[in-house]
Write a protein that holds these residues in place. Structure first.
Motif, PDB file in Angstrom:
ATOM      1  N   LEU B 103     -10.198  -3.588   5.455  1.00 30.72           N
ATOM      2  CA  LEU B 103      -9.508  -4.435   4.255  1.00 30.72           C
ATOM      3  C   LEU B 103     -10.288  -4.559   3.054  1.00 30.72           C
ATOM      4  O   LEU B 103      -9.784  -4.376   2.139  1.00 30.72           O
ATOM      5  N   LEU B 106     -10.446  -1.458   1.293  1.00 22.86           N
ATOM      6  CA  LEU B 106      -9.213  -0.897   0.608  1.00 22.86           C
ATOM      7  C   LEU B 106      -8.964  -1.772  -0.515  1.00 22.86           C
ATOM      8  O   LEU B 106      -8.609  -1.637  -1.721  1.00 22.86           O
ATOM      9  N   ALA B 107      -9.306  -3.401  -0.483  1.00 21.82           N
ATOM     10  CA  ALA B 107      -9.083  -4.173  -1.618  1.00 21.82           C
ATOM     11  C   ALA B 107      -9.993  -3.935  -2.873  1.00 21.82           C
ATOM     12  O   ALA B 107      -9.610  -4.274  -3.892  1.00 21.82           O
ATOM     13  N   ASN B 115     -15.123  -6.398  -8.782  1.00 21.55           N
ATOM     14  CA  ASN B 115     -15.090  -5.801  -7.305  1.00 21.55           C
ATOM     15  C   ASN B 115     -16.752  -5.402  -7.001  1.00 21.55           C
ATOM     16  O   ASN B 115     -16.923  -5.561  -5.750  1.00 21.55           O
ATOM     17  N   TRP B 212       2.277   0.567   3.445  1.00 17.24           N
ATOM     18  CA  TRP B 212       1.912   0.831   4.798  1.00 17.24           C
ATOM     19  C   TRP B 212       2.024   2.231   5.335  1.00 17.24           C
ATOM     20  O   TRP B 212       1.048   2.749   5.809  1.00 17.24           O
TER      21      TRP B 212
ATOM     22  N   GLY C   5       3.007  -8.629  -3.989  1.00 20.83           N
ATOM     23  CA  GLY C   5       2.327  -7.999  -2.944  1.00 20.83           C
ATOM     24  C   GLY C   5       0.998  -7.210  -3.091  1.00 20.83           C
ATOM     25  O   GLY C   5       0.190  -7.465  -2.321  1.00 20.83           O
ATOM     26  N   ARG C   6       1.023  -6.465  -4.220  1.00 23.94           N
ATOM     27  CA  ARG C   6      -0.316  -6.155  -4.656  1.00 23.94           C
ATOM     28  C   ARG C   6      -1.418  -6.850  -5.078  1.00 23.94           C
ATOM     29  O   ARG C   6      -2.599  -6.742  -4.903  1.00 23.94           O
ATOM     30  N   LEU C   8      -1.925  -9.776  -3.441  1.00 29.61           N
ATOM     31  CA  LEU C   8      -2.269 -10.574  -2.211  1.00 29.61           C
ATOM     32  C   LEU C   8      -3.338 -10.125  -1.493  1.00 29.61           C
ATOM     33  O   LEU C   8      -4.423 -10.885  -1.311  1.00 29.61           O
ATOM     34  N   LEU C   9      -3.516  -8.874  -1.353  1.00 30.82           N
ATOM     35  CA  LEU C   9      -4.891  -8.398  -0.656  1.00 30.82           C
ATOM     36  C   LEU C   9      -5.953  -8.722  -1.626  1.00 30.82           C
ATOM     37  O   LEU C   9      -7.046  -9.072  -1.099  1.00 30.82           O
ATOM     38  N   PRO C  10      -6.161  -8.295  -2.730  1.00 32.65           N
ATOM     39  CA  PRO C  10      -7.351  -8.611  -3.535  1.00 32.65           C
ATOM     40  C   PRO C  10      -7.645 -10.209  -3.742  1.00 32.65           C
ATOM     41  O   PRO C  10      -8.740 -10.730  -3.516  1.00 32.65           O
ATOM     42  N   LEU C  12      -6.915 -12.426  -1.180  1.00 34.58           N
ATOM     43  CA  LEU C  12      -7.487 -12.697   0.063  1.00 34.58           C
ATOM     44  C   LEU C  12      -8.886 -12.203   0.205  1.00 34.58           C
ATOM     45  O   LEU C  12      -9.770 -12.812   0.697  1.00 34.58           O
ATOM     46  N   ALA C  13      -9.190 -10.868  -0.313  1.00 36.49           N
ATOM     47  CA  ALA C  13     -10.556 -10.404  -0.329  1.00 36.49           C
ATOM     48  C   ALA C  13     -11.093 -11.364  -1.013  1.00 36.49           C
ATOM     49  O   ALA C  13     -12.789 -11.404  -0.417  1.00 36.49           O
TER      50      ALA C  13
END
Lengths: 441, 307, 272
Positions: B103, B106-107, B115, B212, C5-6, C8-10, C12-13
């Motif tokens: 995860l 990916l993020a 990043n 997904w 949606g896009r 969300l992941l960053p 959370l990360a």
């Protein structure tokens, strides 16, 4: 004018520098020895020990001792045995007093008797300098294998202000289990996050305090004269575990799970625990860091008063040369002298094993100013030996694992003692088969 | 196909370039140093420990051959506990750390400044020794006083004994391991993701596949080789990283953080029970080898270039 | 909706990454707070600040000895590994000898059967070689590195053969070929391996713990463990934090300075 011939001059020219070199050599080669030592209680003991050894070196230029901190009692045991097996034993180890027997059984320690006798004394006279309660863990098979250096008994530390708040008399701490339980109940305030009583239940501390509880309950806990027998599955043991079960699971007066010593002292300091059982070896640490007033008392009894001796003795690991042993012996005598023993006692809170230490003026002043230090000494009247058997650590853990399970309500006292006995018997079997159950015909 | 090269290109020998001469000698010379040490510290030890596991006798002097050690091993509740705990520990560390690593990868795969900073934070734990992590977490997990309980307390939570509660202790140990290893696995996933051809993803996107589905059918299969490498490493780690158990819990409370290698360490260093330690080592090595082969086969079959 | 949606992941990360940093944040803050403050857990204290804890930690431990031993061990291991792995890597990459795949698989076994797992027999081996309680004893099991061989094989395979062929025509033997032609070309791989190797052995604990018992031969990790337990005994958590930094510091600092190199080394080293 013929006094100095060429030959004389030549001889002198060789002899004088040679003699000087030899003297230099004699001066330049102090016997190097190591002292492995643990720090089993709280306080900056490692630094203090290194400081003491530095002083010793200054006073004894012929010896260069290094103080090596080796962790807990268990760790020190492991490291010493590993070193002995590798053929590079330390000259001296400060060993948990209850490991001495095992070293003797395994042939890993040398007795002090020859050194005592060479110094002009007898083993009996030598041991008479120490409190009698310390002898069972130090004299094995009639010979002196351990010289006591630091000793302790468990103390009941308590917070008189919280006592008063709960309607209890701070001058009258609980003396028996009934009083102890009701005090713990009264002092617990779940809303304020306060526990009635707390004590460490990590490996080693757990076994020590448990043995004290069992013996306060009238039990022997283990065969004091034979390392192959333990009395885990006995009513006195079961009763002691029932006390723990009551405090933790029924009254919720003691925190569940295993608390380590840091957690316990932290709780006492923060007023989150009203009573605490801890070694007297941490007394100075507590005195220094406890901002709230506190008092100390005997461990409460059920059938009789019993305070297990804790602490460390100096032993001679096997495999050292006579020169190293002699140097180690000098260090032993210095460390256990009344002056140094007293100084260590005042720094830590351990009581000085050497009786004469209490006759010195510095100690008398200290005791007058700190009556709490006297409680540990007074408890010596009821001292009982420390748990030591064949394969002590594993056999000790057999009980500790069960006690820790009780702390999380995973077993009952009855089941716990049976399981502990079973595990212990399996561990003691090899030794028993060589001794008590040795094939006879 | 491959170019055969004459190793001893002395002028005389140069003339005798041959394609069929076996290349043992030069290869042997080049491999010798490595082989010597591998033999001494990997192959010979395996043979030795297997042999020693069949030597029975507790006291010096009794010697015999037999299954006694294995009998004692399987009868020892500590071993059963250690095996059980290790299985839970393996699952508890491998799955979350691989998942988090993926995860994070990916993020954070795009090379932006931000990043890079976040990736650094996640990777840092890999650089410190596990005992250092243990020392830090010894404080963080201290009941009441430690950082976790301190801030939980501010939110009104109870005092939790993370390392002293038999039900929580293994979880705490697992958490430390996951914290430590995730960054390491993330690096592999980052490399793996970088190897996924952009055209594949673009094609999938054009086909209307959602995030997904793109992941499941385009990205994941291409990560096959990465997983094939990372999973065995994670398995090895799950079996051999016990520094924190040694310094924090010593297998407790009540043996609930006893792991296989810790059990072996105890039998070796504490009980001097060579027979038991050898038998336990043999079982652990066998388990590791079979699990590694199994996982590799599984990944190979399921994920490699799935069409 | 897609856009959220896009995000969300960053998001959370980022939160997770910040959580990951908490232990280090505490280490940094606590190490600079002398004494035993009551709120040593706080990440946002008011002060006072100072370097006393570092002085205390330095004094309580034997850091100079530990540093020297660790440098010796890591350096020694690396030196031998570079030689043995380069040689073996070349053999696997360029020499087609019978049984090559089998031998390579046998090498890979070492990736799984690492020395700490085989502690029981390895200690016995050390004892019979009279290497117990020596720094060489710590180093020996690692002189052969399957990882290194794997890496060098990859590296060599990826090099074009032109250089080698030219060197061969000039009459170079294998040794000279490796030393003067291939090694310079394989520098990135070697550097990557060096970083991975040093990091791994700097942080190794169980094997040095068991292989050495004398205190003057301890490495940083083992020294740190005993130092930490002593400081914990005094509830001197600030000193524990400072000591942890002294042990982990060198690699952390190197990492932060040479980030790219570090990261690419680990990635490079693991990937086909």
């Amino acid at each position: 004018m013929t006094g100095i011939t060429r030959r004389t001059a030549l001889t002198g020219a060789i002899a004088i520098p040679a003699a000087a070199a030899m003297t230099r050599a004699a001066k330049a080669a102090p016997t190097a020895i190591e002292l492995f030592f643990p720090v089993p209680v709280q306080g900056m003991l490692a630094n203090k020990m290194k400081e003491l050894v530095d002083r010793f070196n200054k006073e004894h230029p012929a010896i260069a001792a290094t103080a090596v901190y080796t962790g807990t009692y268990d760790d020190t045991n492991l490291k010493t045995r590993a070193a002995i097996k590798a053929g590079r034993p330390p000259a001296l180890t400060l060993m948990s007093a209850n490991f001495v027997r095992e070293y003797v059984i395994n042939g890993d320690a040398d007795p002090f008797d020859p050194l005592i006798e060479k110094g002009g004394s007898t083993p009996a006279a030598f041991m008479a300098q120490f409190w009698p309660a310390l002898a069972p863990n130090a004299v094995i098979g009639g010979r002196v294998y351990g010289v006591p250096f630091q000793n302790s008994t468990p103390l009941l530390y308590y917070n008189p202000a919280l006592f008063k708040e709960a309607g209890l008399d701070p001058e009258r701490p609980p003396v028996d289990w009934q009083a102890w339980i009701s005090a713990a109940k009264a002092l617990t305030k779940p809303g304020a996050g306060r526990w009635g009583v707390i004590w460490p239940n990590t490996y080693d501390y757990c076994g020590w305090i448990t043995s004290g509880l069992v013996m306060s309950n009238g039990g022997q806990y283990f065969n004091h004269d034979y390392g192959g027998e333990v009395f885990y599955d006995a009513p006195s043991t079961q009763g002691a575990l029932a006390l723990v079960d009551t405090l933790v699971n029924r009254l919720k007066a003691m925190p569940p799970g295993v608390s380590d010593a840091n957690t316990c002292t932290g709780a006492l300091f923060a007023g989150k625990a009203a009573m605490m059982v801890l070694s007297t070896g941490s007394l100075s640490f507590i005195r220094k860091n406890m901002k709230l007033p506190y008092k100390v008392a005997f461990m409460p009894k059920n059938v009789r008063n019993a305070a297990p001796i804790g602490g460390g003795s100096l032993i001679l690991p096997k495999g050292n040369t006579p020169a190293r042993q002699a140097a180690a012996w000098t260090l032993v005598n210095w460390l256990t002298s009344p002056e140094i023993a007293g100084e260590w006692s005042r720094f830590t809170g351990y009581f000085a094993p050497r009786k004469a230490a209490y006759d010195l003026p510095a100690m008398k002043t200290y005791m007058a100013q700190n009556p709490d230090a006297k409680v540990a000494l007074d408890q010596l009247e009821y001292a009982v030996p420390w748990f030591d058997t064949y394969n002590t650590i594993a056999v000790r853990k057999a009980m500790e694992d069960q006690v820790q399970a009780i702390l999380s309500a995973k077993t009952t006292p009855k089941e716990a003692v049976a399981a502990a006995q079973k595990a212990a018997d399996a561990l003691l079997r090899p030794y028993v088969e060589k001794t008590a159950l040795r094939p006879l015909a | 196909m491959s170019t055969f090269v004459e190793p001893y290109a002395a002028p005389v020998a140069r003339a005798a370039l041959s394609r069929r001469r076996p290349r043992f000698l030069p290869a042997a010379v080049l491999l010798l140093p490595s082989l010597v040490f591998l033999a001494a510290f990997t192959y010979w030890p395996v043979a030795r420990v297997v042999a020693q596991s069949f030597v029975v006798g507790r006291f010096a002097g009794d010697r015999g051959l037999g299954l006694g050690n294995y009998r004692r091993l399987f009868a020892d509740p500590h071993f059963a506990e250690a095996a059980w705990n290790n299985a839970a520990y393996a699952a508890g560390t491998i799955l979350p750390s691989l998942l988090f690593a993926l995860l994070f990868a990916l993020a954070l795969r795009e090379s932006t400044r931000f990043n890079a900073l976040l990736r650094t934070l996640v990777v840092m734990p890999l650089l410190i020794p596990l005992v250092a992590a243990a020392a830090l977490f010894s404080f963080l997990l201290l009941p009441g006083e430690g950082l976790v309980d301190f801030y939980l307390g501010k939110l009104g939570g109870p005092m939790i004994n993370w390392l002293g509660d038999p039900d929580l202790a293994l979880g705490s140990i697992i958490a430390i391991t996951v914290w430590k290893n995730t960054g390491y696995y993330m690096l592999f996933f980052l490399a793996g993701l970088a190897a996924v051809p952009q055209e594949l993803l673009d094609a999938a996107r054009i086909d209307g596949a959602g995030a997904w589905r793109r992941f499941r059918h385009a990205t994941l299969p291409m990560l096959g080789p990465t997983l094939g490498f990372v999973v065995p490493i994670a398995l090895v780690n799950a079996l051999t990283q016990v520094d924190h158990v040694i310094t924090m819990t010593q297998g407790g409370p009540s043996d609930r953080t006893n792991l296989l290698l810790y059990y072996i360490y105890q039998q070796t260093a504490q009980n001097y029970d060579a027979g038991l330690a050898s038998a336990a080592t043999v079982i652990s090595v066998a388990a590791l080898l079979s699990l590694s082969v199994l996982s590799f086969r599984l990944i190979e079959r399921r994920l490699y270039y799935e069409s | 909706m897609r856009a959220e949606g896009r995000l969300l992941l960053p998001l959370l990360a980022s939160a997770a990454a910040l959580l990951w940093a908490v232990p280090f944040a505490w280490m940094a803050v606590a190490s600079l707070r002398p004494g035993v403050p009551a709120d040593i857990a706080s990440l946002t204290p008011a002060g006072p600040f100072g370097f006393d804890n570092f002085a205390e930690a330095w004094k309580s431990g034997s850091f100079p000895v530990w540093y020297l031993n660790t440098l010796f061990v890591c350096g020694g291991i690396l030196a031998v590994q570079l030689v043995s792995a380069t040689m073996a890597g070349y053999a696997f990459a360029r020499i087609a000898f019978p049984g090559r795949d089998f031998v390579f698989a046998a090498f890979l076994l070492q990736l799984l059967l690492i020395p700490p797992l085989l502690i029981v027999p390895n200690l016995a081996t050390l004892a019979s070689l009279h290497l117990y309680d020596t720094l060489f004893g710590i180093m020996m099991p690692y002189f052969a590195s399957a990882f290194g061989v794997f890496l060098m094989r990859q590296t060599f395979k990826s090099l074009p053969r032109d250089y080698e062929e030219a060197a061969m025509l000039d009459g170079a033997g294998v040794g000279a070929l490796i030393r003067h032609v291939l090694v310079p070309l394989a520098r990135p791989g070697l550097v990557a391996f060096a970083i991975v190797s040093v990091t791994a052995h700097w942080n190794e604990f169980l094997w040095p713990l068991m292989a050495v018992s004398s205190p003057d031969r301890q490495v940083l990790t083992v020294g740190m463990a005993s130092f930490a337990s002593g400081a914990e005994a005094g509830s001197a958590w600030g000193v524990v934090a400072a000591g942890t930094f002294l042990v982990a510091g060198p690699l952390l600092v190197l990492f932060l300075v040479f980030q790219r190199r570090f990261v690419s080394s680990f990635v490079f080293s693991g990937f086909k």
